[in-house]
Design a protein around this motif. Structure first.
Motif, PDB file in Angstrom:
ATOM      1  N   PRO A  92       0.833  -1.214   0.000  1.00 15.04           N
ATOM      2  CA  PRO A  92       0.000   0.000   0.000  1.00 15.04           C
ATOM      3  C   PRO A  92       0.862   1.256   0.000  1.00 15.04           C
ATOM      4  CG  PRO A  92      -0.827  -1.599   1.585  1.00 15.04           C
ATOM      5  CD  PRO A  92       0.488  -2.130   1.099  1.00 15.04           C
ATOM      6  N   PRO A  93       0.560   2.249  -0.839  1.00 15.83           N
ATOM      7  CA  PRO A  93       1.376   3.468  -0.909  1.00 15.83           C
ATOM      8  C   PRO A  93       1.492   4.162   0.445  1.00 15.83           C
ATOM      9  CG  PRO A  93      -0.183   3.382  -2.733  1.00 15.83           C
ATOM     10  CD  PRO A  93      -0.558   2.268  -1.799  1.00 15.83           C
ATOM     11  N   ALA A  94       2.648   4.784   0.670  1.00 19.28           N
ATOM     12  CA  ALA A  94       2.879   5.528   1.912  1.00 19.28           C
ATOM     13  C   ALA A  94       2.389   6.959   1.808  1.00 19.28           C
ATOM     14  CB  ALA A  94       4.364   5.515   2.261  1.00 19.28           C
ATOM     15  N   GLY A  95       2.025   7.394   0.589  1.00 15.44           N
ATOM     16  CA  GLY A  95       1.561   8.751   0.375  1.00 15.44           C
ATOM     17  C   GLY A  95       1.533   9.053  -1.109  1.00 15.44           C
ATOM     18  N   ALA A  96       1.071  10.236  -1.443  1.00 17.45           N
ATOM     19  CA  ALA A  96       1.034  10.654  -2.847  1.00 17.45           C
ATOM     20  C   ALA A  96       2.409  11.156  -3.263  1.00 17.45           C
ATOM     21  CB  ALA A  96      -0.008  11.747  -3.043  1.00 17.45           C
ATOM     22  N   PRO A  97       2.818  10.905  -4.508  1.00 20.73           N
ATOM     23  CA  PRO A  97       4.112  11.407  -4.969  1.00 20.73           C
ATOM     24  C   PRO A  97       4.208  12.927  -4.850  1.00 20.73           C
ATOM     25  CG  PRO A  97       3.231   9.797  -6.508  1.00 20.73           C
ATOM     26  CD  PRO A  97       2.145  10.085  -5.520  1.00 20.73           C
TER      27      PRO A  97
END
Length: 374
Positions: free
Chosen positions: A145-150
């Motif tokens: 799962p992504p840690a945040g938006a780029p």
């Protein structure tokens, strides 16, 4: 340093430079079983300090026009980072941990997700001689799962970013990241005892490296023999305190990258570290402000059993590199947070003397000085 040893650290060794003066010292043992003393010239696994070397290598390629900091990583590595992610994440975002790509370590070491269970250490032993491929570790990070938006305002520290940067170096130079960094960063800085390990053993005089994993490994276990493919260009370097001070002195003096590149490296953003604290992080460099003492640049790093910290004042005149051979000594409380330990206070006192001389310990504790997180 004797205080750090008395507080429970098996061995601690350091080099401090102040202008033209240099001090080296050691306290404690390199081998808890035999009592072999620790020495200030011993080699050490320096963990995430490796990231400064990798970032410097990337910046050299930026200077040569082969890499653009704000270009999408998908332009260079379309197979590793395909699609929308590859178009949105830039090289700069990998360097300063604002890519939003999570760390792969919880997936490469799945038992760590069982903390604080005694079984949390199982993966450490399972992976001691495992040879990881960078692509499989990167895939673990990219599929999590992504840690945040780029490009978000706050980054999340992730070793996956620096494995990708290692692949980028290989793509544009035609050689491995380790070979390029050795020739163009380590040798350029004149470092004689720094290098990437060829196998699980460290060549030359070194300490055993004891991992406690927050008291779950009792007594602490020696992990000085370990295959470092699990971190590669993110955290696998072996060095000495003398070489680290020399490296940061050369880097901040514009002798490894030019002044324009150094200015880019010193543009910081807030980044959430793996221990949950927030640090000021640039491109492979951490900024540490100490009230009444100055601004320092450098890194800290841990691997299983070893912790290292290296900080250099902005004017280059005051430097400290410290190595310790026990890590994650703090037991966890009922909420899963590390409990305070006498080693913490003893290290704060050591940092006070090494970095600031007469600045009081309370100012040191109130600073952003890192505390040996991976």
């Amino acid at each position: 340093m004797d205080g750090v040893h008395r507080a429970g650290m098996p061995g601690v060794y350091a080099e401090v430079r102040d202008g033209g003066r240099t001090w080296r010292g050691a306290s404690g043992v390199a081998d808890a079983r035999t009592g072999r003393p620790v020495r200030p010239d011993m080699r050490q696994r320096v963990g995430s300090i490796t990231k400064a070397f990798t970032a410097a290598a990337i910046m050299q390629q930026v200077e040569q026009g082969r890499i653009r900091l704000d270009a999408p990583i998908g332009d260079y590595l379309p197979r590793l980072v395909p699609g929308e992610r590859g178009r949105k994440i830039t090289v700069r975002m990998l360097l300063n941990h604002t890519s939003g790509i999570p760390d792969y370590i919880p997936y490469a070491f799945p038992s760590l997700q069982k903390l604080p269970s005694p079984r949390a250490a199982e993966s450490l032993d399972d992976n001691r001689f495992r040879r990881f491929r960078p692509a499989e570790l990167i895939e673990m990070g990219l599929t999590a799962p992504p840690a945040g938006a780029p490009g978000g305002p706050t980054g999340v520290y992730s070793n996956t970013n620096y494995l990708l940067l290692g692949q980028l170096l290989e793509q544009v130079t035609g050689t491995t990241a380790e070979e390029y960094i050795t020739r163009n960063v380590i040798e350029r800085a004149g470092l004689r005892h720094t290098g990437f390990p060829a196998g699980p053993r460290i060549k030359g005089p070194h300490s055993r490296m004891y991992e406690s994993l927050h008291g779950l490994i009792d007594p602490p276990r020696d992990y000085s023999v370990y295959d470092m493919s699990w971190v590669g260009p993110a955290a696998s370097l072996v060095s000495t305190t003398e070489d680290l001070n020399r490296f940061y002195g050369k880097l901040l003096d514009g002798k490894i990258v030019n002044q324009s590149s150094l200015a880019q490296m010193q543009r910081t953003v807030p980044v959430r570290a793996l221990d949950g604290t927030t640090i000021d992080y640039g491109l492979g460099l951490q900024k540490v402000g100490i009230p009444g003492c100055g601004t320092f640049w450098g890194n800290d790093g841990t691997v299983w059993g070893a912790g290292t910290m290296s900080l250099t004042r902005a004017d280059g005149k005051r430097q400290m590199s410290v190595a310790i051979n026990l890590i994650r000594w703090n037991k966890l409380d009922s909420a899963g947070k590390p409990e305070h330990h006498p080693i913490d206070d003893a290290l704060a006192t050591l940092y006070e003397q090494a970095l600031c001389g007469d600045v009081n310990v309370q100012a040191m504790k109130a600073s952003q000085a890192p505390a040996f997180v991976p």
